[in-house]
Scaffold this motif. Structure first.
Motif, PDB file in Angstrom:
ATOM      1  N   MET A 172      40.584  30.960  46.244  1.00 48.92           N
ATOM      2  CA  MET A 172      39.935  32.245  46.097  1.00 48.92           C
ATOM      3  C   MET A 172      40.360  33.127  47.267  1.00 48.92           C
ATOM      4  O   MET A 172      40.323  32.691  48.413  1.00 48.92           O
ATOM      5  CB  MET A 172      38.419  32.031  46.086  1.00 48.92           C
ATOM      6  N   PRO A 173      40.749  34.361  46.981  1.00 45.17           N
ATOM      7  CA  PRO A 173      41.171  35.262  48.065  1.00 45.17           C
ATOM      8  C   PRO A 173      40.029  35.588  49.022  1.00 45.17           C
ATOM      9  O   PRO A 173      38.858  35.603  48.642  1.00 45.17           O
ATOM     10  CB  PRO A 173      41.607  36.533  47.327  1.00 45.17           C
ATOM     11  N   GLN A 174      40.408  35.867  50.246  1.00 44.87           N
ATOM     12  CA  GLN A 174      39.426  36.180  51.275  1.00 44.87           C
ATOM     13  C   GLN A 174      38.589  37.403  50.900  1.00 44.87           C
ATOM     14  O   GLN A 174      37.385  37.436  51.149  1.00 44.87           O
ATOM     15  CB  GLN A 174      40.117  36.408  52.608  1.00 44.87           C
ATOM     16  N   ARG A 175      39.191  38.390  50.278  1.00 46.58           N
ATOM     17  CA  ARG A 175      38.440  39.595  49.908  1.00 46.58           C
ATOM     18  C   ARG A 175      37.322  39.252  48.919  1.00 46.58           C
ATOM     19  O   ARG A 175      36.244  39.838  48.975  1.00 46.58           O
ATOM     20  CB  ARG A 175      39.354  40.677  49.362  1.00 46.58           C
ATOM     21  N   ASP A 176      37.567  38.284  48.023  1.00 47.42           N
ATOM     22  CA  ASP A 176      36.519  37.865  47.094  1.00 47.42           C
ATOM     23  C   ASP A 176      35.393  37.157  47.836  1.00 47.42           C
ATOM     24  O   ASP A 176      34.216  37.343  47.525  1.00 47.42           O
ATOM     25  CB  ASP A 176      37.079  36.945  46.006  1.00 47.42           C
ATOM     26  N   ARG A 177      35.746  36.347  48.814  1.00 48.81           N
ATOM     27  CA  ARG A 177      34.714  35.675  49.613  1.00 48.81           C
ATOM     28  C   ARG A 177      33.854  36.697  50.358  1.00 48.81           C
ATOM     29  O   ARG A 177      32.650  36.543  50.483  1.00 48.81           O
ATOM     30  CB  ARG A 177      35.353  34.688  50.574  1.00 48.81           C
ATOM     31  N   ARG A 178      34.494  37.739  50.846  1.00 52.51           N
ATOM     32  CA  ARG A 178      33.737  38.803  51.521  1.00 52.51           C
ATOM     33  C   ARG A 178      32.786  39.494  50.555  1.00 52.51           C
ATOM     34  O   ARG A 178      31.651  39.800  50.898  1.00 52.51           O
ATOM     35  CB  ARG A 178      34.689  39.842  52.121  1.00 52.51           C
ATOM     36  N   ARG A 179      33.255  39.734  49.341  1.00 51.78           N
ATOM     37  CA  ARG A 179      32.417  40.391  48.340  1.00 51.78           C
ATOM     38  C   ARG A 179      31.251  39.499  47.926  1.00 51.78           C
ATOM     39  O   ARG A 179      30.138  39.985  47.707  1.00 51.78           O
ATOM     40  CB  ARG A 179      33.253  40.797  47.131  1.00 51.78           C
ATOM     41  N   ILE A 180      31.492  38.188  47.839  1.00 49.39           N
ATOM     42  CA  ILE A 180      30.408  37.255  47.523  1.00 49.39           C
ATOM     43  C   ILE A 180      29.371  37.295  48.640  1.00 49.39           C
ATOM     44  O   ILE A 180      28.166  37.374  48.382  1.00 49.39           O
ATOM     45  CB  ILE A 180      30.940  35.828  47.325  1.00 49.39           C
ATOM     46  N   ARG A 182      30.657  41.078  38.928  1.00 55.09           N
ATOM     47  CA  ARG A 182      31.345  42.091  39.740  1.00 55.09           C
ATOM     48  C   ARG A 182      32.758  41.675  40.113  1.00 55.09           C
ATOM     49  O   ARG A 182      33.620  42.527  40.333  1.00 55.09           O
ATOM     50  CB  ARG A 182      30.542  42.380  41.006  1.00 55.09           C
ATOM     51  N   LEU A 183      33.006  40.371  40.215  1.00 58.11           N
ATOM     52  CA  LEU A 183      34.338  39.872  40.545  1.00 58.11           C
ATOM     53  C   LEU A 183      35.156  39.519  39.305  1.00 58.11           C
ATOM     54  O   LEU A 183      36.301  39.092  39.415  1.00 58.11           O
ATOM     55  CB  LEU A 183      34.233  38.630  41.438  1.00 58.11           C
ATOM     56  N   ASP A 184      34.553  39.674  38.132  1.00 58.01           N
ATOM     57  CA  ASP A 184      35.193  39.313  36.867  1.00 58.01           C
ATOM     58  C   ASP A 184      35.652  37.852  36.884  1.00 58.01           C
ATOM     59  O   ASP A 184      36.796  37.528  36.593  1.00 58.01           O
ATOM     60  CB  ASP A 184      36.372  40.244  36.559  1.00 58.01           C
ATOM     61  N   ARG A 185      34.722  36.982  37.269  1.00 58.02           N
ATOM     62  CA  ARG A 185      34.960  35.538  37.319  1.00 58.02           C
ATOM     63  C   ARG A 185      33.786  34.829  36.654  1.00 58.02           C
ATOM     64  O   ARG A 185      32.690  35.374  36.583  1.00 58.02           O
ATOM     65  CB  ARG A 185      35.078  35.055  38.759  1.00 58.02           C
ATOM     66  N   PRO A 186      33.998  33.602  36.223  1.00 54.22           N
ATOM     67  CA  PRO A 186      32.878  32.838  35.660  1.00 54.22           C
ATOM     68  C   PRO A 186      31.828  32.553  36.735  1.00 54.22           C
ATOM     69  O   PRO A 186      32.150  32.369  37.909  1.00 54.22           O
ATOM     70  CB  PRO A 186      33.515  31.524  35.193  1.00 54.22           C
ATOM     71  N   THR A 187      30.584  32.498  36.315  1.00 53.83           N
ATOM     72  CA  THR A 187      29.495  32.182  37.239  1.00 53.83           C
ATOM     73  C   THR A 187      29.732  30.840  37.910  1.00 53.83           C
ATOM     74  O   THR A 187      29.447  30.665  39.098  1.00 53.83           O
ATOM     75  CB  THR A 187      28.147  32.172  36.490  1.00 53.83           C
ATOM     76  N   SER A 188      30.292  29.879  37.166  1.00 49.96           N
ATOM     77  CA  SER A 188      30.542  28.548  37.730  1.00 49.96           C
ATOM     78  C   SER A 188      31.508  28.604  38.910  1.00 49.96           C
ATOM     79  O   SER A 188      31.392  27.804  39.842  1.00 49.96           O
ATOM     80  CB  SER A 188      31.073  27.594  36.657  1.00 49.96           C
TER      81      SER A 188
END
Length: 56
Positions: free
Chosen positions: A1-9, A25-31
């Motif tokens: 997972m990209p760092q920017r996604d981790r920041r958004r989480i 918001r990240l267009d990813r599965p909840t899992s």
């Protein structure tokens, strides 16, 4: 997972978002969000920079 996604989480968690909303918001599965937090974060938040380094 990209760092920017981790920041958004992390930002979403700080704002009180549930995993489902973070995923939407990240267009990813909840899992994916759930697994990422289980591996590298805690329900009350994450430290995205340290998590990214540990995952790399």
């Amino acid at each position: 997972m990209p760092q920017r996604d981790r920041r958004r989480i992390a930002a979403g968690l700080a704002d009180g978002l549930f995993h489902r909303e973070n995923a939407r918001r990240l267009d990813r599965p909840t899992s994916t969000i759930t697994r990422e937090l289980a591996r590298n974060g805690v329900p009350t938040g994450t430290r995205p920079q340290q998590v990214h380094q540990a995952a790399a």
